[in-house]
Design a protein around this motif. Structure first.
Motif, PDB file in Angstrom:
ATOM      1  N   ALA A  95       0.825  -1.207   0.000  1.00 58.05           N
ATOM      2  CA  ALA A  95       0.000   0.000   0.000  1.00 58.05           C
ATOM      3  C   ALA A  95       0.859   1.258   0.000  1.00 58.05           C
ATOM      4  O   ALA A  95       0.619   2.194  -0.777  1.00 58.05           O
ATOM      5  CB  ALA A  95      -0.935  -0.006   1.209  1.00 58.05           C
ATOM      6  N   ILE A  96       1.872   1.299   0.857  1.00 62.53           N
ATOM      7  CA  ILE A  96       2.744   2.477   0.906  1.00 62.53           C
ATOM      8  C   ILE A  96       3.521   2.634  -0.398  1.00 62.53           C
ATOM      9  O   ILE A  96       3.693   3.747  -0.905  1.00 62.53           O
ATOM     10  CB  ILE A  96       3.720   2.388   2.101  1.00 62.53           C
ATOM     11  N   ASN A  97       3.948   1.533  -0.987  1.00 66.93           N
ATOM     12  CA  ASN A  97       4.737   1.584  -2.217  1.00 66.93           C
ATOM     13  C   ASN A  97       3.936   2.160  -3.386  1.00 66.93           C
ATOM     14  O   ASN A  97       4.510   2.728  -4.318  1.00 66.93           O
ATOM     15  CB  ASN A  97       5.253   0.188  -2.569  1.00 66.93           C
ATOM     16  N   ILE A  98       2.626   2.044  -3.329  1.00 74.40           N
ATOM     17  CA  ILE A  98       1.767   2.641  -4.357  1.00 74.40           C
ATOM     18  C   ILE A  98       1.949   4.155  -4.403  1.00 74.40           C
ATOM     19  O   ILE A  98       1.758   4.787  -5.448  1.00 74.40           O
ATOM     20  CB  ILE A  98       0.293   2.261  -4.100  1.00 74.40           C
ATOM     21  N   GLY A  99       2.362   4.750  -3.282  1.00 74.17           N
ATOM     22  CA  GLY A  99       2.497   6.205  -3.203  1.00 74.17           C
ATOM     23  C   GLY A  99       3.799   6.774  -3.713  1.00 74.17           C
ATOM     24  O   GLY A  99       4.043   7.977  -3.595  1.00 74.17           O
ATOM     25  N   ARG A 100       4.647   5.946  -4.330  1.00 75.70           N
ATOM     26  CA  ARG A 100       5.972   6.424  -4.764  1.00 75.70           C
ATOM     27  C   ARG A 100       5.873   7.659  -5.669  1.00 75.70           C
ATOM     28  O   ARG A 100       6.565   8.670  -5.433  1.00 75.70           O
ATOM     29  CB  ARG A 100       6.716   5.308  -5.496  1.00 75.70           C
ATOM     30  N   ASN A 101       5.054   7.629  -6.693  1.00 74.44           N
ATOM     31  CA  ASN A 101       4.963   8.764  -7.624  1.00 74.44           C
ATOM     32  C   ASN A 101       4.399  10.000  -6.942  1.00 74.44           C
ATOM     33  O   ASN A 101       4.807  11.138  -7.234  1.00 74.44           O
ATOM     34  CB  ASN A 101       4.119   8.393  -8.845  1.00 74.44           C
ATOM     35  N   PHE A 102       3.441   9.792  -6.043  1.00 74.97           N
ATOM     36  CA  PHE A 102       2.858  10.909  -5.301  1.00 74.97           C
ATOM     37  C   PHE A 102       3.923  11.605  -4.451  1.00 74.97           C
ATOM     38  O   PHE A 102       3.980  12.834  -4.373  1.00 74.97           O
ATOM     39  CB  PHE A 102       1.722  10.388  -4.409  1.00 74.97           C
ATOM     40  N   ILE A 103       4.785  10.840  -3.817  1.00 76.89           N
ATOM     41  CA  ILE A 103       5.811  11.412  -2.935  1.00 76.89           C
ATOM     42  C   ILE A 103       6.899  12.132  -3.727  1.00 76.89           C
ATOM     43  O   ILE A 103       7.423  13.162  -3.302  1.00 76.89           O
ATOM     44  CB  ILE A 103       6.424  10.301  -2.056  1.00 76.89           C
ATOM     45  N   ASN A 104       7.246  11.598  -4.906  1.00 73.72           N
ATOM     46  CA  ASN A 104       8.179  12.279  -5.817  1.00 73.72           C
ATOM     47  C   ASN A 104       9.510  12.622  -5.141  1.00 73.72           C
ATOM     48  O   ASN A 104       9.991  13.754  -5.187  1.00 73.72           O
ATOM     49  CB  ASN A 104       7.530  13.544  -6.396  1.00 73.72           C
ATOM     50  N   ASN A 105      10.088  11.611  -4.484  1.00 69.56           N
ATOM     51  CA  ASN A 105      11.441  11.704  -3.928  1.00 69.56           C
ATOM     52  C   ASN A 105      11.575  12.709  -2.772  1.00 69.56           C
ATOM     53  O   ASN A 105      12.647  13.270  -2.549  1.00 69.56           O
ATOM     54  CB  ASN A 105      12.459  12.049  -5.018  1.00 69.56           C
ATOM     55  N   GLU A 106      10.491  12.919  -2.025  1.00 67.11           N
ATOM     56  CA  GLU A 106      10.537  13.761  -0.829  1.00 67.11           C
ATOM     57  C   GLU A 106      10.444  12.886   0.417  1.00 67.11           C
ATOM     58  O   GLU A 106       9.889  11.797   0.373  1.00 67.11           O
ATOM     59  CB  GLU A 106       9.350  14.737  -0.808  1.00 67.11           C
ATOM     60  N   PRO A 107      10.951  13.368   1.552  1.00 68.02           N
ATOM     61  CA  PRO A 107      10.617  12.705   2.808  1.00 68.02           C
ATOM     62  C   PRO A 107       9.122  12.894   3.065  1.00 68.02           C
ATOM     63  O   PRO A 107       8.528  13.899   2.634  1.00 68.02           O
ATOM     64  CB  PRO A 107      11.464  13.447   3.844  1.00 68.02           C
ATOM     65  N   PHE A 108       8.508  11.963   3.767  1.00 72.85           N
ATOM     66  CA  PHE A 108       7.045  12.014   3.890  1.00 72.85           C
ATOM     67  C   PHE A 108       6.590  11.315   5.166  1.00 72.85           C
ATOM     68  O   PHE A 108       7.368  10.633   5.846  1.00 72.85           O
ATOM     69  CB  PHE A 108       6.391  11.349   2.678  1.00 72.85           C
ATOM     70  N   ALA A 109       5.312  11.494   5.482  1.00 69.58           N
ATOM     71  CA  ALA A 109       4.716  10.893   6.670  1.00 69.58           C
ATOM     72  C   ALA A 109       3.759   9.782   6.281  1.00 69.58           C
ATOM     73  O   ALA A 109       3.221   9.750   5.169  1.00 69.58           O
ATOM     74  CB  ALA A 109       3.979  11.952   7.482  1.00 69.58           C
ATOM     75  N   VAL A 110       3.552   8.862   7.224  1.00 73.62           N
ATOM     76  CA  VAL A 110       2.548   7.801   7.096  1.00 73.62           C
ATOM     77  C   VAL A 110       1.735   7.777   8.385  1.00 73.62           C
ATOM     78  O   VAL A 110       2.295   7.861   9.487  1.00 73.62           O
ATOM     79  CB  VAL A 110       3.197   6.419   6.865  1.00 73.62           C
ATOM     80  N   MET A 111       0.435   7.682   8.247  1.00 76.54           N
ATOM     81  CA  MET A 111      -0.460   7.477   9.392  1.00 76.54           C
ATOM     82  C   MET A 111      -1.360   6.299   9.085  1.00 76.54           C
ATOM     83  O   MET A 111      -1.833   6.160   7.955  1.00 76.54           O
ATOM     84  CB  MET A 111      -1.331   8.713   9.651  1.00 76.54           C
ATOM     85  N   TYR A 112      -1.625   5.486  10.103  1.00 72.83           N
ATOM     86  CA  TYR A 112      -2.571   4.382   9.944  1.00 72.83           C
ATOM     87  C   TYR A 112      -3.949   4.803  10.442  1.00 72.83           C
ATOM     88  O   TYR A 112      -4.072   5.480  11.478  1.00 72.83           O
ATOM     89  CB  TYR A 112      -2.105   3.156  10.729  1.00 72.83           C
ATOM     90  N   GLY A 113      -4.971   4.376   9.726  1.00 73.18           N
ATOM     91  CA  GLY A 113      -6.343   4.766  10.053  1.00 73.18           C
ATOM     92  C   GLY A 113      -6.890   4.131  11.312  1.00 73.18           C
ATOM     93  O   GLY A 113      -7.929   4.561  11.828  1.00 73.18           O
ATOM     94  N   ASP A 114      -6.207   3.115  11.853  1.00 69.41           N
ATOM     95  CA  ASP A 114      -6.684   2.431  13.060  1.00 69.41           C
ATOM     96  C   ASP A 114      -6.200   3.093  14.347  1.00 69.41           C
ATOM     97  O   ASP A 114      -6.637   2.711  15.433  1.00 69.41           O
ATOM     98  CB  ASP A 114      -6.182   0.980  13.087  1.00 69.41           C
ATOM     99  N   ASP A 115      -5.288   4.047  14.250  1.00 69.81           N
ATOM    100  CA  ASP A 115      -4.581   4.532  15.429  1.00 69.81           C
ATOM    101  C   ASP A 115      -4.898   5.998  15.714  1.00 69.81           C
ATOM    102  O   ASP A 115      -4.441   6.888  14.988  1.00 69.81           O
ATOM    103  CB  ASP A 115      -3.072   4.361  15.240  1.00 69.81           C
ATOM    104  N   LEU A 116      -5.656   6.241  16.774  1.00 71.82           N
ATOM    105  CA  LEU A 116      -5.917   7.604  17.227  1.00 71.82           C
ATOM    106  C   LEU A 116      -5.012   7.921  18.413  1.00 71.82           C
ATOM    107  O   LEU A 116      -4.863   7.113  19.329  1.00 71.82           O
ATOM    108  CB  LEU A 116      -7.374   7.764  17.667  1.00 71.82           C
ATOM    109  N   ILE A 117      -4.426   9.107  18.391  1.00 65.25           N
ATOM    110  CA  ILE A 117      -3.628   9.600  19.506  1.00 65.25           C
ATOM    111  C   ILE A 117      -4.302  10.884  19.987  1.00 65.25           C
ATOM    112  O   ILE A 117      -4.251  11.910  19.309  1.00 65.25           O
ATOM    113  CB  ILE A 117      -2.171   9.898  19.107  1.00 65.25           C
TER     114      ILE A 117
END
Length: 283
Positions: free
Chosen positions: A112-134
């Motif tokens: 799933a994360i690897n699908i976002g490669r083109n969207f990220i376009n060689n930038e550092p980036f964040a990931v959040m999971y939808g199951d985890d509320l803080i």
């Protein structure tokens, strides 16, 4: 480089909440009066995120639709002079630029994360999971502060009871002061856990994570694990832990979801008084 982009994988089936998730994505289940996914986006906005990619499935169009402008609804709210409600809707639509990509087959978090490669376009980036509320503070902002200090990959962590370490990815630290990470151990046996610091659904990655995700192996359950990519990247780049200040709720579980609703209801001006009184009655 500033952290501008965020990937949220939401393609999972939500089987722990069947039968409701047959028709409603678990990320759209309400915490009092807001879909869970909206609370996550509010956190991302507070952390300074500008663009979000939902990695989703064709069955979860309601997530994307929730963040689209609805002119008809806005006009009805204007007609009924519900200005506060109108402002909530308009603020939501202005928050962040939202894109989506399909994970046609549920092949796990790494895929799933690897699908976002083109969207990220060689930038550092964040990931959040939808199951985890803080709840409390801004968890993603806390990770970004660590990233900005060390120019590194970051994993959000909290202490959990040792008897629950077999439920999480557990962090082994190389240095307790800086919180540099030595290893991530996925769901260790309780007597083998290197610590009680659990990774909890918040990450900052350098773009090189995608190269590692290209080379991870498929597990027996037909999934690619993000943790395999993390483990591989740890051999080449540094990772640090950000110890999260807020209260963690696993809303992928029924009990965690109920606990989150109670906590948020007790913090809501419209509901807290009655909820407190009700809890006193039944306890």
């Amino acid at each position: 480089m500033k952290i501008r982009k965020l990937i949220i994988p939401v393609a999972g089936l939500g089987t722990r909440f069947f039968p409701i998730t047959k028709s409603i994505p678990k990320e759209m289940l309400p915490i009092v009066d807001k879909p869970t996914i909206q609370i996550l986006l509010e956190e991302a906005y507070e952390a300074g995120i500008e663009e979000i990619l939902f990695v989703t499935s064709p069955k979860k169009e309601s997530i994307i639709n929730h963040f689209k402008q609805d002119i008809e609804l806005e006009n009805k709210l204007i007609e009924k002079n519900k200005i506060e409600d109108l402002k909530k809707i308009q603020d939501l639509n202005k928050m962040i630029k939202i894109s989506s990509a399909y994970q046609e087959i549920p092949l796990g978090s790494g895929h799933a994360i690897n699908i976002g490669r083109n969207f990220i376009n060689n930038e550092p980036f964040a990931v959040m999971y939808g199951d985890d509320l803080i709840k409390g503070g801004c968890a993603l902002k806390e990770l970004i502060e660590v990233y900005e200090k060390y120019d590194c990959n970051v994993i959000g962590v909290k202490e959990v009871p040792y008897e629950e370490t077999n439920k999480y990815g557990i962090i082994s630290l190389a240095d307790n002061d800086s919180m540099e990470i030595k290893a991530l151990v996925e769901k260790p046996a309780i007597n083998e856990a290197p610590s009680n610091l659990a990774g909890l659904g918040r990450y900052i990655f350098k773009p090189e994570i995608f190269d590692e995700l290209d080379n991870i192996s498929l597990h027996e359950n037909n999934e690619y694990y993000l943790t395999d990519g993390i483990t591989a990247l740890m051999k080449k780049q540094k990772f640090y832990a950000a110890k999260l200040k807020g209260t963690y709720y696993d809303i992928g579980s029924k009990v965690g979801y109920i606990k989150a609703n109670i906590a948020y209801a007790l913090d809501n001006e419209e509901t807290k008084k009655e909820i407190k009184e009700y809890l006193k009655e039944i306890l």
